[in-house]
Design an enzyme around this catalytic site. Structure first.
Site, PDB file in Angstrom:
ATOM      1  N   CYS A 134       0.782  -1.207  -0.136  1.00  0.00           N
ATOM      2  CA  CYS A 134      -0.135  -0.186  -0.171  1.00  0.00           C
ATOM      3  C   CYS A 134       0.708   1.140  -0.107  1.00  0.00           C
ATOM      4  O   CYS A 134       1.342   1.801   1.232  1.00  0.00           O
ATOM      5  CB  CYS A 134      -0.858  -0.055   1.197  1.00  0.00           C
ATOM      6  SG  CYS A 134      -1.933   1.346   1.351  1.00  0.00           S
TER       7      CYS A 134
ATOM      8  N   CYS B 144      -0.459   4.213   2.044  1.00  0.00           N
ATOM      9  CA  CYS B 144      -0.563   3.871   3.603  1.00  0.00           C
ATOM     10  C   CYS B 144       0.925   4.212   4.127  1.00  0.00           C
ATOM     11  O   CYS B 144       1.350   4.682   4.870  1.00  0.00           O
ATOM     12  CB  CYS B 144      -0.828   2.483   4.117  1.00  0.00           C
ATOM     13  SG  CYS B 144      -2.364   1.742   3.046  1.00  0.00           S
ATOM     14  N   ASP B 145       2.041   3.735   3.297  1.00  0.00           N
ATOM     15  CA  ASP B 145       3.273   3.548   3.794  1.00  0.00           C
ATOM     16  C   ASP B 145       4.472   4.487   2.970  1.00  0.00           C
ATOM     17  O   ASP B 145       5.545   4.585   3.157  1.00  0.00           O
ATOM     18  CB  ASP B 145       3.960   2.133   3.559  1.00  0.00           C
ATOM     19  CG  ASP B 145       2.951   1.215   4.441  1.00  0.00           C
ATOM     20  OD1 ASP B 145       2.541   1.727   5.521  1.00  0.00           O
ATOM     21  OD2 ASP B 145       2.599   0.109   4.180  1.00  0.00           O
TER      22      ASP B 145
END
Ligand code: FAD
Ligand code: NAP
Length: 313
Positions: free
Chosen positions: A134, A137-138
């Protein structure tokens, strides 16, 4: 109480099914979603092919209003993991993870798909410690640093473009020399200066220390290896269908499936079991798009309304 309709999964398919069933007159409809409603598109950094959406928006921006719109028409939402759906005496039973059950006259399932693991050495060991599926997300953890992206489909290329805006450099590792992604996306990749294409190559091993990933070893199709020094490796190699809830106690599926584990449906999203409809990424020949998943949800809902009407009246 027996629900008129149970919706399993709260992605674009499930949410649209929720909107159409409730607005179309079904009284008791609950959507069972194990996480935050919105589905996998919530992890997308950019969506530019949903009709009517013009500016640069994220998947989360797109999906945020959907649950509220459904609730306005009476859709109930329960945050729970559904472990199994069974049917006997013309009634479905929805088995929740906590061991309790709910009954329903009809079921619309749209549990979507989940990111597939690539299968290289160190992938599981470093998952969440440098290996990610992701970028939204990261990606921020690698601001100003170099990262590697694995894959050659739409997801890999779009997420590589997103990461290229945050990271100093992106190595795009793909096992062939042509891409599966849309031509427009491939063109954007090719003109992005800080993306280096590492073609005809597959990841062999990710390695690191207690702090996380320090590098990725790739092997090209001639067997030569190359070490890429990166603290982050993002893998986007496709998805597996989430069909676990349809597996019965004896290991068989509740309805007919194809060899890839996708639910066989007709053009009305009807499965081989009366009253059970399958939608979105989990059904055969799914275009795997938000707009088509939403369309499936609407089609299934209209069918479920007729089915319940006929059954109860
Ligand atoms: P999903 O979105 O997968 O939703 C399924 C839901 O079911 C999930 O919320 C999950 O938590 C829930 N669930 C699963 N199992 C259970 C269970 N047992 N109990 C309860 N709940 C459960 N499409 C586009 O059209 N345009 C794009 O730009 C685009 N970009 C993408 C970018 C990325 C990074 C990804 C991963 C996908 C992208 N897609 C895009 C594809 C799109 O996201 C999917 O086609 C779409 O989300 C499918 O919707 P769905 O409702 O079938 O399933
Ligand atoms: P995908 O299209 O299946 O692509 C997966 C990629 O990973 C392929 O390039 C594949 O290589 C590679 N791959 C698979 N297994 C591998 C392995 N073990 N080692 C190395 N590489 C491997 O998956 P996706 O990109 O996630 O897309 C899924 C669906 O969602 C598609 O239908 C896509 O069009 C859709 N989607 C659409 C959009 C959009 O419309 N903007 C955005 C995202 C996703 P090969 O090419 O060699 O097979």
């Amino acid at each position: 109480m027996i629900l008129d309709c149970a919706i399993i999964g709260g992605g674009p398919a499930g949410l649209t099914a929720g909107l159409y069933t409730t607005r179309g007159g079904l009284e008791n409809v609950t959507m069972f979603e194990k996480g935050m409603p919105g589905g996998q598109i919530m992890n997308s950094s950019e969506i530019e092919n949903y009709p009517g959406v013009t500016g640069e928006i994220t998947g989360m921006d797109l999906m945020m209003p959907w649950p509220e719109q459904c609730q306005k028409f009476g859709l109930k939402h329960e945050m729970v993991n559904i472990v199994r759906v069974t049917k006997s005496n013309d009634i479905f039973t929805i088995h929740k993870e906590d061991g309790t059950t709910v009954q329903a006259h009809s079921v619309i399932i749209g549990t979507g798909s989940s990111p597939r693991r690539v299968g290289f050495s160190g992938e599981d060991e470093f998952f969440g410690k440098g290996v990610s599926t992701c970028a939204t997300c990261d990606g921020f953890f690698y601001k100003g640093k170099e990262v590697a992206v694995i894959g050659g489909g739409d997801t890999a290329l779009e997420e590589a473009l997103y990461l290229a805006k945050i990271c100093s450099k992106v190595y795009l590792v793909h096992r062939r020399d042509t891409f599966r992604a849309a031509p427009n996306t491939v063109a954007r990749i090719k003109r992005t200066e800080n993306i280096e294409l590492v073609l005809n190559s597959s990841p062999d091993e990710v390695y690191g220390d207690a702090m996380g990933v320090t590098g990725l070893r790739v092997k090209n199709n001639d067997g030569e290896t190359r070490d890429i020094t990166v603290p982050g490796v993002f893998t986007f190699v496709g998805n597996d269908v989430n069909n676990q809830t349809l597996i019965q106690e004896d290991g068989s599926f509740l309805c007919d499936m194809n060899k890839a584990g996708e639910v066989i449906v007709d053009i009305s999203m009807r499965t081989s079991v009366d009253g059970l409809f399958a939608t979105g990424d989990m059904r055969i020949a799914a275009p795997k798009q938000v707009v088509s998943a939403a369309g499936d949800g609407a089609v299934a809902a209209l069918q479920a309304i007729s089915y319940v009407d006929e059954k109860l009246n």
